[in-house]
Design a protein around this motif. Structure first.
Motif, PDB file in Angstrom:
ATOM      1  N   LYS A 871       0.837  -1.205   0.000  1.00  0.00           N
ATOM      2  CA  LYS A 871       0.000   0.000   0.000  1.00  0.00           C
ATOM      3  C   LYS A 871       0.867   1.248   0.000  1.00  0.00           C
ATOM      4  CE  LYS A 871      -4.101   2.053   2.065  1.00  0.00           C
ATOM      5  NZ  LYS A 871      -5.098   1.997   3.146  1.00  0.00           N
ATOM      6  N   ASP A 872       1.958   1.232   0.790  1.00  0.00           N
ATOM      7  CA  ASP A 872       2.884   2.366   0.765  1.00  0.00           C
ATOM      8  C   ASP A 872       3.485   2.552  -0.623  1.00  0.00           C
ATOM      9  OD1 ASP A 872       2.487   2.964   3.426  1.00  0.00           O
ATOM     10  OD2 ASP A 872       4.253   1.888   4.127  1.00  0.00           O
ATOM     11  N   CYS A 873       3.819   1.426  -1.257  1.00  0.00           N
ATOM     12  CA  CYS A 873       4.381   1.481  -2.614  1.00  0.00           C
ATOM     13  C   CYS A 873       3.402   2.133  -3.572  1.00  0.00           C
ATOM     14  CB  CYS A 873       4.726   0.067  -3.062  1.00  0.00           C
ATOM     15  SG  CYS A 873       5.241  -0.063  -4.785  1.00  0.00           S
ATOM     16  N   ILE A 874       2.140   1.728  -3.517  1.00  0.00           N
ATOM     17  CA  ILE A 874       1.119   2.275  -4.425  1.00  0.00           C
ATOM     18  C   ILE A 874       0.930   3.763  -4.185  1.00  0.00           C
ATOM     19  CG2 ILE A 874      -1.335   2.189  -5.016  1.00  0.00           C
ATOM     20  CD1 ILE A 874      -1.161  -0.856  -4.227  1.00  0.00           C
ATOM     21  N   GLU A 875       0.831   4.155  -2.925  1.00  0.00           N
ATOM     22  CA  GLU A 875       0.627   5.578  -2.618  1.00  0.00           C
ATOM     23  C   GLU A 875       1.808   6.422  -3.070  1.00  0.00           C
ATOM     24  OE1 GLU A 875      -0.153   5.704   1.541  1.00  0.00           O
ATOM     25  OE2 GLU A 875      -2.226   5.007   1.354  1.00  0.00           O
ATOM     26  N   LEU A 876       2.995   5.886  -2.905  1.00  0.00           N
ATOM     27  CA  LEU A 876       4.179   6.607  -3.353  1.00  0.00           C
ATOM     28  C   LEU A 876       4.153   6.800  -4.866  1.00  0.00           C
ATOM     29  CD1 LEU A 876       6.959   7.842  -3.131  1.00  0.00           C
ATOM     30  CD2 LEU A 876       7.917   5.560  -2.856  1.00  0.00           C
TER      31      LEU A 876
END
Length: 982
Positions: A871-876
């Motif tokens: 999820k952090d990867c996607i938001e980034l």
């Protein structure tokens, strides 16, 4: 009874009396354009095909208003714009009566990462020489010279060196006073005594909108690898010759061939306007169409490359049939070489076409549209020059149309006559000029290689080696030549080509060449190349060298180079009479041999024949105004400050110090050290300039000054110092008195393959402790398979420059590749600590350049994926704006994978509806990631997974038939993603 209808249309507003035209004008101006600049030259040495050039990595979405130098050429009919500070690109051209840009004019300068070195702009006519791709000079300043000619025309000469091969190109853009065309006359000089790669294309940009038809007569097209397709209609029925009918697949490269034609062009049917490019067929075999994909995959590049001028296409002309990539060597369309000291030249005509309702034929006199409609032969003819002659169209000795023409440029004649038949059989003439001869234009050339040809045969291996040599893949080429010699140790061509690689310092030390050449000469005493190369190995015994060059001179290809080498050796002995004789014969063998013409000037000056030398200089500068050697010789004779200033002022290309060094190398080979030193006295004080000045001071016995110059050189930063000439070894002696000398020596060995790469830079950073981070980045790359050495180099680079994004990226990549993910993330965050921290987008600006944010941001997203923080990867990724290089897709692939993996995690936690949302998102193409959606994206996996998750909601298992259907053609990586849902 024959009936004709003649419509004679006079275009108004062109000015001037019939039969007269004002002189053309040329002016040097400036224009302030919105500019998206490039920046951040890479200081890390990367020897290879384009070394000593370096890439630029900085691109931005933040424009500035920048003043650019423009050269404008204008007559009554057209206006042409040139940008000498941006590769010498012909920035655009307009038909004046309609203000129509018949060559695309981009009203912004939007540099993007497309070329071999990165920065590139769309539109105009781009000049490419040397090696496949957008050449190293396309975005940087070139030399230029303007002239008003005696015939009322005007010329702008553009030129630069291709330092990777040490060849020089020049293009004269000429605008006549009384024509609606301009010409580009190209000159290309191999300034070296060895063969080198041969590549040239002119890439012209045109607007895509307006129902554009590509008028490229042919029967087939070939791709970069030599693959063959049908033209103009493919096997699926697509009309490839219309831009808008290419609405399938990805970007297109059509190298059209199969008909012997002298022109190609395009026609915007909605605008009733077109353009044509003409040159004799033998001058330009290559006729290429390049189209960005019409889906968002390609159309994303419209706004990446311009603001408001719309999408463009490139229609290109080349010396060879295709822009051959490596795979093309397995087709009939090989790479070829440029012979020693050769000169090549050709001329092209570029012009608008007005109100002809189409285009079928074009010459510098005029363009026409000939077609049969409803039982009528119809003709529209647009004059490009003043045409006062008779137009005849006939077939089978029957005259169909016979009209007296009296047309100014861009005036139109229309005519029609009752007739039906095949227009290809028509004989069309204007005066004595044949526009069409009624004979079949289809060529008889085979387009495919034989399927049973044995590429591992002796000849097959040799061809592969030769082709790789012509691609500048010298080490690979050497290996194939060695394989040939394993099969036949007396294969003469393999022997001499391998010897040339050694002698030209492309595959190892020069000393390896002599036994190979000797072996070839044992078989054939008259082999021209073997004799020429053997002569090249001898510098201190003119008599021995003369024996070999004498035999080489029997061959037409090697006659002028061999005589030139004899002249150089005579000059070294100060035998001016013999030198003059050799030069005269070299020029007789090749009237355009620049090397010999320059030697002729030197010999005349040295013999005290200054008036003759000045005459020779004047002649050479008339045909080659960008010959800086000739201008320096002029100064040596006159000694005036004005001539000195003009010599220096006209060296305006990128890396100007290299031009001075190249002139000095000419004098150095002739042992004229005083002249070599004098030219470097005028040069910018770059490191290699200073080291060579010190070398020449030593030759002149000026030792106290020599020491001071060396000291000055070694105090300078090594950034941008990339030794590449084989002569440079003479100024980089062993042992090293300073780590910088050692570093330069290693770079030179690396670039010229002098020693095994395992030893390059190995001792740098052990006995010496440099404080230069790019050295350690280069060392880590060389020793990437030796983890301890690579780690030590990268960690020391990080200690030196912890805020250098290249260092951060390299060290984080190293840690990630070796399983130290948290360590990698920590290093990455040390540069982006105030922005995008831990994968969360912040609203505050980072203060970092755009490219650092998206390069390191994408790296961080990759690390987050590996750490299973999906999820952090996607938001980034959603927070980034990536300015891509051509063909980039990695960021989108990362986004898709992160969404699928997160959906799997949610599925395993029984959050099925949320998982469905992320699977839907995996199918999207957020354009902030630098990729647009293709026509038929491969969503088989996500479609199956969405169905599978839906089945799970209903407490059902997967259907076997769906799984079987999906499994066909899935990659290993896709299967791994599928397993996450089990």
């Amino acid at each position: 009874m024959r009936r004709t209808f003649l419509f004679f249309i006079l275009l108004i507003g062109l000015g001037g009396k019939r039969g007269q035209a004002q002189n053309a004008v040329i002016r040097e101006t400036t224009q302030t354009l919105k500019t998206y600049p490039f920046s951040d030259p890479d200081p890390v040495p990367k020897p290879g095909r384009i070394y000593p050039y370096f890439r630029y990595d900085g691109y931005t979405n933040t424009p500035v208003m920048k003043e650019w130098k423009f050269i404008e050429l204008e007559n009554d009919y057209i206006k042409v714009y040139i940008t000498p500070e941006i590769g010498g690109k012909i920035w655009g051209a307009y038909e004046k009566s309609t203000n129509y840009p018949f060559i695309y004019f981009n009203h912004v300068v939007k540099f993007r990462d497309v070329a071999m070195r990165g920065p590139w702009t769309s539109g105009g006519i781009e000049i490419n020489f040397g090696d496949i791709g957008h050449a190293p000079t396309v975005a940087t300043p070139v030399d230029y010279f303007t002239r008003t000619n005696d015939d009322g025309s005007v010329s702008c000469f553009l030129g630069a060196w291709d330092w990777a091969a040490r060849t020089r190109w020049m293009v004269e853009v000429n605008l006549p006073k009384d024509k609606a065309y301009f010409t580009t006359k190209s000159h290309w000089y191999n300034a070296t005594p060895f063969e080198t790669s041969y590549y040239h294309w002119m890439n012209a940009g045109f607007k895509a909108a307006g129902n554009l038809e590509f008028v490229f007569p042919g029967t087939n097209y070939i791709g970069h690898n030599g693959e063959v397709g049908a033209w103009p209609r493919d096997s699926l029925g697509h009309s490839l010759n219309f831009y808008e009918k290419n609405n399938f697949g990805g970007s297109k490269s059509y190298h059209v061939l199969g008909k012997k034609t002298d022109f190609f062009g395009g026609f915007w049917h909605n605008d009733n306007m077109g353009f044509a490019r003409y040159s004799p067929y033998h001058d330009k075999l290559g006729k290429k169409i390049w189209i960005w994909g019409l889906s968002r995959q390609g159309m994303i590049w419209e706004k990446l490359l311009t603001d408001d001028d719309g999408q463009y296409v490139e229609l290109q002309s080349g010396r060879l049939f295709n822009q051959a990539s490596e795979g093309s060597m397995y087709s009939p369309f090989k790479h070829v070489s440029f012979m020693p000291y050769a000169h090549d030249s050709w001329t092209e005509y570029w012009f608008p076409v007005k109100n002809t309702r189409g285009l079928t034929h074009a010459t510098p006199q005029g363009a026409m549209n000939v077609r049969v409609r409803d039982g009528w032969l119809k003709l529209d003819y647009c004059a490009v020059s003043f045409v006062q002659d008779t137009l005849t169209i006939g077939v089978d000795n029957q005259i169909l149309i016979n009209k007296k023409l009296d047309l100014k440029p861009l005036e139109i004649l229309r005519d029609s006559v009752r007739w039906t038949g095949d227009t290809e059989k028509l004989v069309i003439k204007v005066g004595e000029e044949f526009i069409a001869d009624g004979q079949p234009t289809a060529t008889l050339r085979p387009l495919e290689a034989p399927k049973d040809f044995d590429w591992n045969s002796e000849y097959g291996l040799y061809m592969r080696g030769k082709d790789l040599m012509n691609q500048r893949k010298y080490e690979d080429a050497a290996q194939y030549f060695k394989k040939v010699l394993e099969k036949n140790k007396y294969h003469i061509d393999a022997l001499v080509d391998l010897a040339e690689l050694y002698l030209n310092c492309k595959a190892g030390g020069q000393g390896h060449s002599i036994p190979l050449i000797a072996q070839a000469l044992m078989v054939n005493a008259y082999h021209p190349k073997a004799n020429y190369l053997r002569g090249m190995t001898i510098w201190n015994s003119a008599g021995n060298a003369a024996d070999f060059f004498a035999v080489a001179s029997l061959d037409e290809t090697y006659r002028s180079p061999a005589l030139t080498q004899l002249a150089i050796r005579a000059i070294r002995q100060k035998d001016w009479g013999k030198a003059a004789m050799y030069v005269q014969q070299a020029v007789e063998a090749n009237l355009h041999t620049t090397e010999a013409l320059q030697l002729e000037i030197v010999i005349a000056r040295k013999r005290g024949q200054n008036a003759h030398a000045l005459k020779l200089i004047k002649q050479l500068l008339h045909q080659d105004p960008l010959n800086h050697f000739a201008r320096f010789e002029h100064y040596l004779i006159t000694k005036t400050e004005e001539d000195k200033a003009q010599f220096q002022r006209l060296i305006r290309s990128e890396l100007p110090h290299e031009t001075y060094l190249e002139i000095a190398m000419r004098y150095n080979q002739e042992l004229l050290f005083e002249e070599a030193f004098q030219v470097l006295e005028m040069a910018p004080k770059e490191v290699m300039v200073l080291l060579w000045k010190a070398e020449f001071l030593g030759k002149l016995n000026r030792y106290p000054e020599q020491g001071e110059i060396v000291k000055e050189a070694l105090q300078k930063s090594p950034e941008g110092v990339f030794p590449f000439r084989y002569e440079d070894i003479w100024v980089l002696p062993l042992p090293y008195s300073n780590w910088k000398v050692g570093y330069y020596h290693h770079l030179h060995n690396w670039a010229l393959n002098h020693i095994d790469k395992r030893f390059i830079l190995k001792d740098v950073g052990s006995d010496f402790i440099p404080d230069y981070a790019p050295l350690y980045l280069a060392k880590a790359e060389l020793f990437k398979n030796q983890k301890d050495t690579a780690r030590q180099a990268l960690e020391y680079a990080y200690k030196l420059e912890p805020k250098n994004w290249r260092v951060v990226k390299a060290l984080a990549n190293f840690y990630a590749e070796n399983g130290e993910l948290k360590k990698a993330l920590k290093v990455n965050e040390s540069r982006l600590s105030k922005f995008l921290k831990l994968g969360k987008s912040e609203t505050t600006e980072s203060g970092l350049p755009d490219h650092e944010v998206y390069i390191l941001g994408q790296q961080r997203a990759q690390l987050l994926l590996k750490l299973e923080r999906y999820k952090d990867c996607i938001e980034l990724l959603q927070s980034l704006t990536i300015l891509p290089n051509e063909g980039a897709s990695a960021a989108h692939a990362l986004f898709r994978e992160a969404n699928i993996r997160y959906a799997a995690e949610l599925t395993n936690r029984r959050k099925y509806k949320e998982a469905q949302l992320y699977l839907e998102q995996a199918e999207t193409w957020p354009e902030n990631l630098g990729s647009g959606e293709p026509y038929e994206p491969d969503n088989r996996l996500t479609l199956y997974l969405k169905k599978l998750v839906n089945q799970k909601i209903k407490n059902r298992g997967p259907e076997a038939a769906d799984l079987m259907k999906l499994s066909k053609g899935l990659s290993t990586k896709e299967f791994d993603l599928l397993k996450l849902f089990e």
